[in-house]
Design a protein around this motif. Sequence first.
Motif, mmCIF file in Angstrom:
data_model
loop_
_atom_site.group_PDB
_atom_site.id
_atom_site.type_symbol
_atom_site.label_atom_id
_atom_site.label_comp_id
_atom_site.label_asym_id
_atom_site.label_seq_id
_atom_site.Cartn_x
_atom_site.Cartn_y
_atom_site.Cartn_z
ATOM 1 N N VAL A 75 0.998 47.839 -123.420
ATOM 2 C CA VAL A 75 -0.345 48.420 -123.488
ATOM 3 C C VAL A 75 -1.148 47.931 -122.291
ATOM 4 C CG1 VAL A 75 -2.440 48.711 -124.851
ATOM 5 C CG2 VAL A 75 -0.238 48.408 -126.010
ATOM 6 N N ASP A 76 -1.698 48.868 -121.530
ATOM 7 C CA ASP A 76 -2.501 48.586 -120.337
ATOM 8 C C ASP A 76 -3.818 49.331 -120.495
ATOM 9 O OD1 ASP A 76 -3.756 49.159 -117.821
ATOM 10 O OD2 ASP A 76 -1.924 48.674 -116.769
ATOM 11 N N SER A 77 -4.945 48.598 -120.509
ATOM 12 C CA SER A 77 -6.237 49.247 -120.711
ATOM 13 C C SER A 77 -7.330 48.466 -119.999
ATOM 14 C CB SER A 77 -6.559 49.343 -122.213
ATOM 15 O OG SER A 77 -7.638 50.212 -122.448
ATOM 16 N N GLY A 78 -8.318 49.190 -119.436
ATOM 17 C CA GLY A 78 -9.415 48.530 -118.740
ATOM 18 C C GLY A 78 -10.436 49.532 -118.227
ATOM 19 N N LEU A 79 -11.436 49.016 -117.503
ATOM 20 C CA LEU A 79 -12.532 49.836 -116.981
ATOM 21 C C LEU A 79 -12.288 50.197 -115.518
ATOM 22 C CD1 LEU A 79 -15.641 47.988 -118.480
ATOM 23 C CD2 LEU A 79 -14.774 50.243 -119.136
ATOM 24 N N SER A 80 -12.521 51.467 -115.178
ATOM 25 C CA SER A 80 -12.398 51.952 -113.805
ATOM 26 C C SER A 80 -13.725 52.570 -113.372
ATOM 27 C CB SER A 80 -11.294 53.007 -113.691
ATOM 28 O OG SER A 80 -10.048 52.489 -114.067
ATOM 29 N N TYR A 81 -14.142 52.240 -112.145
ATOM 30 C CA TYR A 81 -15.377 52.792 -111.583
ATOM 31 C C TYR A 81 -15.034 53.697 -110.402
ATOM 32 C CZ TYR A 81 -19.689 53.151 -108.893
ATOM 33 O OH TYR A 81 -20.753 53.628 -108.181
ATOM 34 N N TYR A 82 -15.520 54.935 -110.426
ATOM 35 C CA TYR A 82 -15.308 55.911 -109.355
ATOM 36 C C TYR A 82 -16.623 56.090 -108.596
ATOM 37 C CZ TYR A 82 -11.065 57.127 -111.917
ATOM 38 O OH TYR A 82 -9.853 57.080 -112.559
ATOM 39 N N SER A 83 -16.579 55.907 -107.286
ATOM 40 C CA SER A 83 -17.803 55.989 -106.485
ATOM 41 C C SER A 83 -18.421 57.382 -106.531
ATOM 42 C CB SER A 83 -17.513 55.611 -105.030
ATOM 43 O OG SER A 83 -16.605 56.543 -104.451
ATOM 44 N N ALA B 83 0.866 50.115 -115.372
ATOM 45 C CA ALA B 83 2.127 50.498 -116.011
ATOM 46 C C ALA B 83 1.784 51.387 -117.193
ATOM 47 C CB ALA B 83 2.903 49.269 -116.469
ATOM 48 N N GLY B 84 2.566 52.433 -117.387
ATOM 49 C CA GLY B 84 2.274 53.384 -118.449
ATOM 50 C C GLY B 84 2.410 52.778 -119.838
ATOM 51 N N ASN B 85 1.468 53.102 -120.712
ATOM 52 C CA ASN B 85 1.536 52.646 -122.097
ATOM 53 C C ASN B 85 2.755 53.271 -122.778
ATOM 54 O OD1 ASN B 85 -0.851 51.265 -121.730
ATOM 55 N ND2 ASN B 85 -2.119 52.912 -122.558
ATOM 56 N N ARG B 86 3.423 52.472 -123.600
ATOM 57 C CA ARG B 86 4.650 52.978 -124.207
ATOM 58 C C ARG B 86 5.031 52.198 -125.450
ATOM 59 N NH1 ARG B 86 7.792 50.954 -119.005
ATOM 60 N NH2 ARG B 86 5.698 51.437 -118.265
ATOM 61 N N VAL B 87 5.786 52.852 -126.324
ATOM 62 C CA VAL B 87 6.528 52.225 -127.406
ATOM 63 C C VAL B 87 7.922 52.824 -127.350
ATOM 64 C CG1 VAL B 87 6.818 51.970 -129.887
ATOM 65 C CG2 VAL B 87 4.547 51.825 -128.894
ATOM 66 N N GLY B 88 8.936 51.972 -127.310
ATOM 67 C CA GLY B 88 10.274 52.489 -127.134
ATOM 68 C C GLY B 88 11.304 51.868 -128.057
ATOM 69 N N PHE B 89 12.389 52.591 -128.220
ATOM 70 C CA PHE B 89 13.534 52.130 -128.998
ATOM 71 C C PHE B 89 14.770 52.329 -128.129
ATOM 72 C CE2 PHE B 89 10.336 54.080 -131.630
ATOM 73 C CZ PHE B 89 10.128 53.169 -132.653
ATOM 74 N N GLY C 29 5.031 57.748 -124.836
ATOM 75 C CA GLY C 29 3.843 57.369 -124.082
ATOM 76 C C GLY C 29 2.596 57.736 -124.860
ATOM 77 N N PHE C 30 1.529 56.953 -124.690
ATOM 78 C CA PHE C 30 0.311 57.223 -125.462
ATOM 79 C C PHE C 30 -0.933 56.811 -124.697
ATOM 80 C CE2 PHE C 30 1.809 52.999 -126.519
ATOM 81 C CZ PHE C 30 0.667 52.233 -126.488
ATOM 82 N N ASP C 31 -2.059 57.347 -125.129
ATOM 83 C CA ASP C 31 -3.369 57.009 -124.583
ATOM 84 C C ASP C 31 -3.984 55.950 -125.491
ATOM 85 O OD1 ASP C 31 -6.122 56.893 -123.960
ATOM 86 O OD2 ASP C 31 -6.137 58.956 -123.250
ATOM 87 N N ALA C 32 -4.089 54.710 -124.992
ATOM 88 C CA ALA C 32 -4.599 53.618 -125.823
ATOM 89 C C ALA C 32 -6.086 53.766 -126.121
ATOM 90 C CB ALA C 32 -4.336 52.281 -125.140
ATOM 91 N N ALA C 33 -6.826 54.482 -125.268
ATOM 92 C CA ALA C 33 -8.263 54.634 -125.486
ATOM 93 C C ALA C 33 -8.568 55.618 -126.614
ATOM 94 C CB ALA C 33 -8.930 55.108 -124.192
ATOM 95 N N GLY D 30 1.459 65.196 -122.338
ATOM 96 C CA GLY D 30 1.190 66.504 -122.910
ATOM 97 C C GLY D 30 1.441 66.617 -124.399
ATOM 98 N N GLY D 31 1.451 65.495 -125.096
ATOM 99 C CA GLY D 31 1.636 65.522 -126.544
ATOM 100 C C GLY D 31 3.069 65.428 -127.002
ATOM 101 N N LEU D 32 4.008 65.147 -126.085
ATOM 102 C CA LEU D 32 5.413 65.012 -126.473
ATOM 103 C C LEU D 32 5.634 63.724 -127.261
ATOM 104 C CD1 LEU D 32 7.166 66.092 -123.147
ATOM 105 C CD2 LEU D 32 6.721 67.494 -125.173
ATOM 106 N N LEU D 33 6.504 63.785 -128.267
ATOM 107 C CA LEU D 33 6.763 62.613 -129.102
ATOM 108 C C LEU D 33 7.440 61.507 -128.298
ATOM 109 C CD1 LEU D 33 6.833 61.169 -131.811
ATOM 110 C CD2 LEU D 33 8.966 62.387 -132.338
ATOM 111 N N PHE D 34 8.484 61.843 -127.568
ATOM 112 C CA PHE D 34 9.157 60.881 -126.703
ATOM 113 C C PHE D 34 9.109 61.415 -125.265
ATOM 114 C CE2 PHE D 34 11.292 60.095 -130.844
ATOM 115 C CZ PHE D 34 10.837 58.786 -131.028
ATOM 116 N N GLY D 35 7.878 61.525 -124.768
ATOM 117 C CA GLY D 35 7.658 62.154 -123.473
ATOM 118 C C GLY D 35 8.072 61.328 -122.287
ATOM 119 N N ARG D 36 8.184 60.015 -122.439
ATOM 120 C CA ARG D 36 8.579 59.186 -121.303
ATOM 121 C C ARG D 36 10.087 59.282 -121.058
ATOM 122 N NH1 ARG D 36 5.150 55.598 -119.089
ATOM 123 N NH2 ARG D 36 6.920 54.292 -118.468
#
Length: 380
Positions: free
Chosen positions: A38-46, A71-77, A96-100, A107-113
């Motif tokens: 899981v990778d999450s944080g704040l980004s500022y765009y000028s 690194a892309g968020n992921r849960v894997g087996f 892959g998932f959006d942690a926010a 695009g909503g794929l179950l095992f998209g990575r």
Amino acid sequence: MRIHAALGMAALSLGHFATFVQPVQAHETSNIVIYGLVDSGLSYYSNSVALNGGQIAASGSALRLDNGIAAGNRVGFSGSEDLGGGMSAVFKLENGFDAAKGSMGQGGLLFGRQSYVGLNTAAGLWAIGRQYDFMFDYLNLMGYTNAGHNNIGASGQGLDGMSAIAATAQLGNHTYGARVNNALKFSSNSFSGFRFGALLGLGEQAGSQSRGSSAQAGLNYGQGNFLIGAVAGVSSVPGSDSQYATKRLAGAGAKLTLDKLALYGSYTQVHFDGLVSYAARGISWKGARVDTLDIGADYQFTPVVNGGLSWQHQTRNSDLGAADQVTASLSYSLSKRTSLYSTVAYQHDRAFGALNVFGAGTPSSNGVQVVSRVAMRTAF
């Protein structure tokens, strides 16, 4: 009768017992791993724009909660089963998932990575399914140190799209790789430092098997602290007016590790044989080509502090100018699993609104964009 019935029940029970025993015996030679990041944080765009129907509706600075950047968020087996004779069956299912937002990625794929099954042999891995290409396998890691997974290479926040026009035309540098559906892939083991592989992505379209298909091959050599690789491929992709066009890509890269310092560089060329349209600027041009140079360095200041600096330069044909990006990053490892990192990137595009592929990427209202980020990531 009762004795016969008892013997029948006993036989039936033994049959059921044998059925359950067999998977247990197989399981003893199997290995199943559940992992994630899981990778999450704040980004500022000028400066950033909001588009409505391809037209700029609003512009200004933006603060966003971006995730999956370093690194892309992921849960894997993943798993393997020993089949004997030096052969094993393997699989990988990676979501892959959006942690926010808690939503699915890709695009909503179950095992998209990744989602594949295969055989690992003395020659290498034979696999079928949704898999990474060899740009990812052989060139992506040129921009990262060998010191550990918590270190953030400067090119980890680089320019795969590089600009609005490049992203629309699928003409980014592609060193971060792509996922290929319906892929048949062979990746060799190392033979005296050499590795090689080939991939075929099936288009699966009746009447034209070439539509939507892709083919790629790669070669990699590593010895001691030196690594070099090269990849070439061709694919059939949707172009303008619902027509398919041919995309050709080629790239090469090298990496040299000197104690705490890692130096790397790569060069890629992507050529799109077909008509490319960019509605937001009302531009179309045929035979689009992009050449991208990426050089950088990572340095391990202390066992827990790592820094990186990279420069990317992109040129385009048809008088569509050039673009540059400078990226600096710093990471601090809280543990083997968890790190904090900060990144600053400056991009200048001489033809279009800058598009820093940082998170989802938001185009600038002009040719300059600065993005800064503070974030945390943890793996398990």
